[in-house]
Motif scaffolding. Structure first.
Motif, PDB file in Angstrom:
ATOM      1  N   PHE A 169      40.881  94.714  31.876  1.00 30.97           N
ATOM      2  CA  PHE A 169      39.925  95.322  32.801  1.00 30.97           C
ATOM      3  C   PHE A 169      40.358  96.720  33.231  1.00 30.97           C
ATOM      4  CE2 PHE A 169      38.470  90.863  33.658  1.00 30.97           C
ATOM      5  CZ  PHE A 169      37.174  91.062  33.225  1.00 30.97           C
ATOM      6  N   THR A 197      34.616  95.374  28.104  1.00 35.28           N
ATOM      7  CA  THR A 197      34.438  94.393  29.182  1.00 35.28           C
ATOM      8  C   THR A 197      34.359  92.988  28.621  1.00 35.28           C
ATOM      9  OG1 THR A 197      33.151  96.088  30.369  1.00 35.28           O
ATOM     10  CG2 THR A 197      33.036  93.831  31.194  1.00 35.28           C
ATOM     11  N   TRP A 201      37.040  90.015  29.392  1.00 37.05           N
ATOM     12  CA  TRP A 201      36.508  88.805  30.026  1.00 37.05           C
ATOM     13  C   TRP A 201      36.777  87.580  29.159  1.00 37.05           C
ATOM     14  CZ3 TRP A 201      32.774  85.195  28.702  1.00 37.05           C
ATOM     15  CH2 TRP A 201      32.312  84.375  29.723  1.00 37.05           C
ATOM     16  N   PRO A 237      39.210  88.062  39.577  1.00 42.00           N
ATOM     17  CA  PRO A 237      38.693  89.064  38.634  1.00 42.00           C
ATOM     18  C   PRO A 237      37.734  88.473  37.609  1.00 42.00           C
ATOM     19  CG  PRO A 237      41.006  88.582  38.183  1.00 42.00           C
ATOM     20  CD  PRO A 237      40.676  87.926  39.484  1.00 42.00           C
ATOM     21  N   ALA A 240      34.311  88.530  39.389  1.00 41.29           N
ATOM     22  CA  ALA A 240      33.830  89.915  39.459  1.00 41.29           C
ATOM     23  C   ALA A 240      33.510  90.446  38.068  1.00 41.29           C
ATOM     24  CB  ALA A 240      34.881  90.798  40.131  1.00 41.29           C
ATOM     25  N   GLY A 241      34.319  90.089  37.067  1.00 38.49           N
ATOM     26  CA  GLY A 241      34.048  90.521  35.697  1.00 38.49           C
ATOM     27  C   GLY A 241      32.767  89.929  35.145  1.00 38.49           C
ATOM     28  N   THR A 268      36.799  94.904  40.014  1.00 33.07           N
ATOM     29  CA  THR A 268      37.333  93.908  39.084  1.00 33.07           C
ATOM     30  C   THR A 268      38.791  94.197  38.752  1.00 33.07           C
ATOM     31  OG1 THR A 268      35.139  93.538  38.115  1.00 33.07           O
ATOM     32  CG2 THR A 268      37.038  92.826  36.829  1.00 33.07           C
ATOM     33  N   SER A 272      42.454  92.348  39.770  1.00 31.32           N
ATOM     34  CA  SER A 272      43.540  92.063  38.834  1.00 31.32           C
ATOM     35  C   SER A 272      44.876  92.523  39.409  1.00 31.32           C
ATOM     36  CB  SER A 272      43.281  92.752  37.486  1.00 31.32           C
ATOM     37  OG  SER A 272      42.141  92.223  36.850  1.00 31.32           O
ATOM     38  N   THR A 348      33.035  85.389  44.925  1.00 31.26           N
ATOM     39  CA  THR A 348      34.319  86.099  44.896  1.00 31.26           C
ATOM     40  C   THR A 348      34.870  86.281  46.297  1.00 31.26           C
ATOM     41  OG1 THR A 348      33.549  87.308  42.930  1.00 31.26           O
ATOM     42  CG2 THR A 348      35.470  88.180  44.069  1.00 31.26           C
TER      43      THR A 348
END
Length: 666
Positions: A169, A197, A201, A237, A240-241, A268, A272, A348
């Protein structure tokens, strides 16, 4: 090299100096090459039992099998940070090699941002976490051994996969900052960043699934998720990802959500870094965490603060220039994806608060509290259900706007079938109707049936086709499926994987059977229709441990007898005991036997568990990860930058955007 990569190309892109811009790629390559040499050197120290290296002496032993010596390289703090930075340099190298179609100034800015991140972590290693510190001249004769919990295949595969996602990320973060600095938030930029991305992910999804599987069989408890703070650190993350992936789709197709997409990219990667802080700061007590001195936690916290602060400052300065000209109705794919994003962000924040709130109270001397599964389940499960509802609607909705009657017509049959099956199956499987199972199956079926309905719609002959008057046959359907874009196929697999995981979660949560029994040689007990007989008990010696091993004969109803061998191990170097679980895996059910303590008269305590559909949890994770990787194969991500048309906002727009508007729409 990292500092040169971070400064010279960035200055070159600002002052239009091609020679300075050209420094970006060779610095990324050189940094990667020398970090590979450093990592191989540390690996050689482990394999050669060089106990003059403090890190090797503390985390290895001459009796340790070679494959665990290899994984011990990242089994503790110093080596894991070196692996973190190595993977970061690997991502930089990959960007420099596979993004040559990018404008040179854009690529220079991306690599410069990654250079700054790498500089921070390399400084962290040099100042606080040197894995090559020596114990000269007092070299120990042997090492302290690797933690027995980590002497498992899971350590070999789980951390590298998780780090590939965590660190991956950083590429998305770098693209977002580079786009803000260069003033290019358009569909072309979105197309550049989407494959990176998806790859990050996918790796993070696979890493989380492997971590869940590892905890399930290694810790001896039989659970697949404990809402441990360090587990939550990887989930944050990922959530969010997931929101970022959906937001990027809208930005590419419709040119909307631009600021929101960039903000998600920043958050994101920030999450992390937060996960890295939680694991390595010593603020957590967990089997996953590395307890370290406060200096390390302080350094990472400062690095996190600088990263978030600088990136949000750049966003605040540049975001007002970004405008989205496109609008959409309340019932459209745009709106549904917006709701999807909002729900994911709420999820999240829910996990973030539950993870950090006890730490904040403790840090301010306001008392100690524990936030556990009741909190997370009470909030996270309903939000997941809400998310699934909108995920089922999304694929069949049109971009921009859609009549409610048409959407209802498309989904009515799917909803009816899902309700009927979800109402009937729990009574047939468990013998007693279960509301939780019924709701879980309803959500999973809703996702799957909406995908099937969408596939049938996409693969039918279009108007004007000579075959449109008759129903397509199987061969025509198959040919139409092959023509579907990889990005769409990846989306289908992602949603399908979530449905499979939901089935696994609800079934194992509601139908698991567990019983603690007392058993000795020649004795038997029945659990869940299975007959367990201890036929033998002996001592076995391993490469670096001795083990008490029970031989359990298992007679299932109406099937052949088989044997399980649970163990209680004692590791010689560390003096630590360890339970080695005996598993009989199955696609629909696992049989799980853990050996406890001796209770007298030659009897031992045993924990016997039946885990229905537990492997569907990890199967769903692998399906989701494969969907992310397949989506990367979409050819439009490898197109060269097209001409740009300046807009009134001053931010460039992709001239080919109109050609993509309808792609993927029903």
């Amino acid at each position: 090299m990292a500092l040169v990569q971070a400064t010279v190309p960035l200055a070159g892109s600002a002052w239009r100096r091609p020679l300075w811009i050209a420094f970006a790629q060779p610095m990324a390559w050189g940094q990667f090459a020398f970090l590979v040499i450093a990592f191989l050197s540390l690996t050689a120290s482990f394999l050669l039992d060089d106990f003059s290296v403090a890190y090797v002496a503390h985390n290895s032993n001459s009796l340790l099998p070679w494959y665990y010596k290899f994984s011990a390289v990242w089994g503790s703090h110093e080596g894991s940070v070196l692996l973190w930075v190595l993977i970061l340099s690997g991502w930089s190298f990959a960007v420099s090699v596979f993004s040559r179609h990018l404008p040179r100034d854009m690529l220079a800015r991306v690599l410069a941002v990654m250079g700054w991140i790498s500089s921070g972590f390399l400084l962290f290693i040099l100042l606080t976490s040197n894995p090559f510190a020596r114990l000269l001249p007092n070299v120990p004769g042997d090492g302290s051994d690797l933690n027995p919990l980590l002497q498992d295949f899971g350590l070999i595969v789980h951390p590298p996969m998780l780090y590939m996602g965590y660190v991956g990320f950083s590429v998305v973060f770098a693209f977002a900052l580079a786009a803000l600095i260069g003033g290019r938030l358009d569909a072309v930029w979105t197309r550049w960043v989407r494959p990176w991305t998806n790859i990050a992910w996918a790796f993070l999804t696979m890493g989380i699934a492997l971590g869940s599987w590892w905890a399930y069989y290694e810790l001896g408890w039989g659970g697949w998720w404990f809402w441990d703070p360090v587990e939550n650190a990887s989930l944050l993350p990922w959530l969010a990802g997931t929101a970022l992936i959906h937001s990027l789709a809208v930005t590419e197709k419709r040119g909307t959500f631009k600021n929101w997409t960039v903000l998600l990219a920043i958050f994101t990667f920030s999450l992390s870094l937060l996960g890295t802080f939680l694991v390595r700061s010593g603020v957590l007590t967990s089997v996953h965490a590395f307890a370290n001195d406060p200096a390390r936690g302080t350094f990472i916290l400062i690095l996190l603060g600088v990263t978030v602060g600088v990136s949000l400052t750049i966003f605040a300065l540049r975001a007002p220039r970004v405008h989205s000209a496109s609008g959409f109705g309340w019932l459209s794919r745009d709106a549904l994806l917006l709701v999807n994003n909002i729900v994911l962000v709420i999820m999240t924040v829910t996990v973030l608060l539950g993870t950090l709130y006890p730490l904040l109270l403790d840090a301010m001397d306001l008392g100690k509290i524990s936030v556990g599964p009741p909190y997370f389940n009470a909030l996270f499960v309903p939000l997941t259900a809400l998310l699934c509802v909108f995920m089922g609607l999304g694929p069949l909705a049109r971009w921009k706007r859609m009549p409610a009657r048409e959407l209802f017509r498309r989904l009515a049959l799917s909803a009816l079938i899902a309700i009927v099956i979800a109402a009937v199956v729990p009574s047939l499987y468990g013998g007693e109707w279960n509301l939780g199972v019924s709701i879980g199956l309803l959500l999973a079926l809703w996702l799957v049936l909406s995908l099937i309905r969408d596939l049938l719609h996409r693969t039918r002959p279009r108007r004007g086709d000579s075959r449109s008057r008759s129903a397509p046959n199987g061969a025509e359907r198959a040919a139409a499926v092959k023509k579907l874009a990889p990005a769409y196929r990846g989306m289908v697999l992602g949603h399908l994987g979530l449905a499979v995981t939901i089935v696994g979660v609800v079934m194992v949560s509601n139908y698991s059977a567990e019983q603690n029994v007392r058993l000795g040689p020649g004795k038997h007990v029945e659990v869940g229709g299975y007959r367990f007989t201890m036929t033998d008990f002996n001592e076995r010696r391993g490469p670096n441990y001795v083990a008490d091993t029970a031989t359990i004969e298992v007679t299932p109803p109406g099937r052949n007898t088989f044997f399980l061998y649970p163990e209680k191990r004692f590791y010689l170097a560390s003096g630590m005991p360890m339970t080695d679980v005996a598993l009989r895996p199955g696609f629909f059910s696992d049989l799980y036997v853990a050996l406890g303590e001796e209770v007298g008269n030659g009897d031992w305590s045993l924990r016997i568990q039946l885990k229905p559909f537990v492997r569907w949890i990890w199967l769903g994770g692998l399906i989701m990860a494969s969907g992310g990787l397949i989506a990367v194969l979409d050819r439009r991500y490898r197109r060269r930058a097209s001409s740009r048309t300046p807009t009134a906002s001053g931010i460039g727009e992709d001239a080919s955007l109109n050609g993509l508007q309808g792609e993927g729409a029903p």
